[in-house]
Design a protein around this motif. Structure first.
Motif, mmCIF file in Angstrom:
data_model
loop_
_atom_site.group_PDB
_atom_site.id
_atom_site.type_symbol
_atom_site.label_atom_id
_atom_site.label_comp_id
_atom_site.label_asym_id
_atom_site.label_seq_id
_atom_site.Cartn_x
_atom_site.Cartn_y
_atom_site.Cartn_z
ATOM 1 N N ASN A 1 1.832 6.577 -7.158
ATOM 2 C CA ASN A 1 0.631 7.308 -7.316
ATOM 3 C C ASN A 1 0.930 8.725 -7.081
ATOM 4 O OD1 ASN A 1 -1.875 5.520 -7.711
ATOM 5 N ND2 ASN A 1 -2.021 5.848 -6.387
ATOM 6 N N ARG A 2 1.608 9.291 -6.153
ATOM 7 C CA ARG A 2 1.973 10.787 -6.088
ATOM 8 C C ARG A 2 3.447 10.793 -6.978
ATOM 9 N NH1 ARG A 2 3.814 10.037 -0.086
ATOM 10 N NH2 ARG A 2 4.692 12.182 -0.035
ATOM 11 N N ILE A 3 4.051 9.818 -7.622
ATOM 12 C CA ILE A 3 5.256 10.166 -9.035
ATOM 13 C C ILE A 3 4.764 10.114 -9.401
ATOM 14 C CG2 ILE A 3 7.457 8.642 -9.972
ATOM 15 C CD1 ILE A 3 7.942 8.171 -7.203
ATOM 16 N N LYS A 4 3.279 9.488 -10.202
ATOM 17 C CA LYS A 4 2.917 9.862 -11.697
ATOM 18 C C LYS A 4 2.013 10.983 -11.707
ATOM 19 C CE LYS A 4 1.239 4.977 -13.067
ATOM 20 N NZ LYS A 4 -0.157 4.035 -12.928
ATOM 21 N N PRO B 1 6.400 -3.076 -12.366
ATOM 22 C CA PRO B 1 5.599 -3.388 -13.897
ATOM 23 C C PRO B 1 4.082 -3.672 -14.017
ATOM 24 C CG PRO B 1 6.394 -5.134 -12.930
ATOM 25 C CD PRO B 1 6.968 -4.398 -11.613
ATOM 26 N N GLY B 2 3.131 -2.651 -14.460
ATOM 27 C CA GLY B 2 2.275 -2.346 -14.523
ATOM 28 C C GLY B 2 2.050 -0.953 -13.729
ATOM 29 N N SER B 3 2.362 -0.183 -13.236
ATOM 30 C CA SER B 3 2.162 0.519 -12.182
ATOM 31 C C SER B 3 3.523 1.687 -12.749
ATOM 32 C CB SER B 3 2.722 0.291 -11.259
ATOM 33 O OG SER B 3 1.933 -0.545 -10.573
ATOM 34 N N THR B 4 4.690 1.740 -13.052
ATOM 35 C CA THR B 4 5.256 2.777 -13.947
ATOM 36 C C THR B 4 5.692 2.272 -15.051
ATOM 37 O OG1 THR B 4 7.727 2.031 -12.293
ATOM 38 C CG2 THR B 4 5.768 3.260 -11.325
ATOM 39 N N TYR B 5 5.727 0.959 -15.320
ATOM 40 C CA TYR B 5 6.312 0.111 -17.001
ATOM 41 C C TYR B 5 5.531 -0.117 -16.979
ATOM 42 C CZ TYR B 5 9.490 -3.041 -14.576
ATOM 43 O OH TYR B 5 9.803 -3.914 -14.373
ATOM 44 N N GLU C 1 0.741 -1.622 0.532
ATOM 45 C CA GLU C 1 0.000 -0.005 0.220
ATOM 46 C C GLU C 1 1.245 1.302 -0.007
ATOM 47 O OE1 GLU C 1 -2.915 -0.322 2.891
ATOM 48 O OE2 GLU C 1 -3.495 -2.093 2.420
ATOM 49 N N GLN C 2 2.024 1.183 0.750
ATOM 50 C CA GLN C 2 2.604 2.564 0.160
ATOM 51 C C GLN C 2 3.607 1.790 -0.712
ATOM 52 O OE1 GLN C 2 6.037 2.093 3.553
ATOM 53 N NE2 GLN C 2 5.673 4.557 4.218
ATOM 54 N N ALA C 3 3.777 1.430 -1.229
ATOM 55 C CA ALA C 3 4.585 2.050 -2.381
ATOM 56 C C ALA C 3 3.583 2.067 -3.782
ATOM 57 C CB ALA C 3 4.344 0.378 -3.161
ATOM 58 N N ILE C 4 1.966 1.654 -3.342
ATOM 59 C CA ILE C 4 1.653 2.423 -4.377
ATOM 60 C C ILE C 4 0.965 3.398 -3.904
ATOM 61 C CG2 ILE C 4 -1.056 1.974 -5.407
ATOM 62 C CD1 ILE C 4 -0.778 -0.894 -3.845
ATOM 63 N N MET D 1 5.911 3.826 -17.391
ATOM 64 C CA MET D 1 3.756 4.920 -17.363
ATOM 65 C C MET D 1 4.624 6.077 -16.867
ATOM 66 S SD MET D 1 2.635 1.090 -16.694
ATOM 67 C CE MET D 1 0.600 1.861 -16.620
ATOM 68 N N LEU D 2 5.444 6.617 -16.809
ATOM 69 C CA LEU D 2 5.066 7.616 -15.557
ATOM 70 C C LEU D 2 5.685 9.162 -16.783
ATOM 71 C CD1 LEU D 2 8.253 6.311 -12.900
ATOM 72 C CD2 LEU D 2 5.338 7.296 -13.384
ATOM 73 N N THR D 3 4.788 9.093 -17.855
ATOM 74 C CA THR D 3 4.104 9.957 -18.821
ATOM 75 C C THR D 3 4.344 11.690 -18.741
ATOM 76 O OG1 THR D 3 2.116 9.885 -18.934
ATOM 77 C CG2 THR D 3 2.998 8.362 -20.369
#
Length: 196
Positions: free
Chosen positions: A71-74, A104-108, A64-67, A120-122
């Motif tokens: 979201n903050r980095i996105k 994978p699936g979150s940032t790339y 949960e902390q990583a998620i 995925m960090l567009t």
């Protein structure tokens, strides 16, 4: 515009902490919103568990902390990582952050062939790594193999699709003069106050 700073140092009187303050002040002067992820203060758990490894295989983060960090980095236009180099590598919390957040699936995602990666960090326009160490620059590069450049910059950030990645290394910090440190901090603040 938003700058996310990922910071890892347990001591708030460290030179790393002074760098954090300089980077933050510079970004604020440039008119950026600044979001600081302080791994030590957050009590971030860097350990990849069996659940995390299964999630990596399934391309769906579960920590949960990583998620929340993802979201903050996105939302970031600029990403900054600040940490000391201990025994020629990043501290455990920084390594764990990489393991759990560059996911994978979150940032790339992977390309069709499975060999390449797309970020995925567009929103990200640039990533800056700032490190401190007591090893001379040439010794770190030629004797110890430039581990941060090879493993973190090339082997992780650029590999996962990030384009503009820069590394600022402050070497021989323990032996440096107060005047040198003030000059370095001014350089950091100036760099981020000029960011576009």
């Amino acid at each position: 515009m938003k700058t996310v700073i990922v910071y890892n140092h347990p001591y708030d009187k460290s030179f790393c902490h002074a760098i954090l303050e300089s980077a933050k002040n510079g970004a604020l002067q440039a008119g950026y919103q600044v979001d600081i992820i302080d791994l030590d203060r957050d009590g971030f758990n860097p350990v990849m568990t069996g659940k995390d490894l299964l999630a990596f295989r399934n391309h769906k983060a579960v920590d949960e902390q990583a998620i929340a960090y993802i979201n903050r980095i996105k939302e970031a236009d600029h990403l900054v990582l600040i940490f000391p180099i201990w025994w020629e590598l990043m501290p455990a919390m920084t390594k764990g952050f990489i393991d759990k957040v560059i996911f994978p699936g979150s940032t790339y995602t992977y390309t069709k062939s499975g060999y390449g990666m797309n970020t995925m960090l567009t929103n990200l326009k640039s990533t800056t790594i700032i490190t401190t160490m007591n090893t001379p620059k040439l010794l770190y590069k030629f004797i110890f193999g430039d581990a941060i450049k090879k493993a973190l910059i090339r082997g992780t950030l650029k590999k996962s699709g990030l384009k503009k990645v820069k590394w600022i290394s402050f070497n021989m910090v323990k032996a440096s003069s107060e005047q040198s440190r003030k000059k370095w901090l001014h350089q950091v603040e100036k760099k981020f106050s000029n960011k576009k």
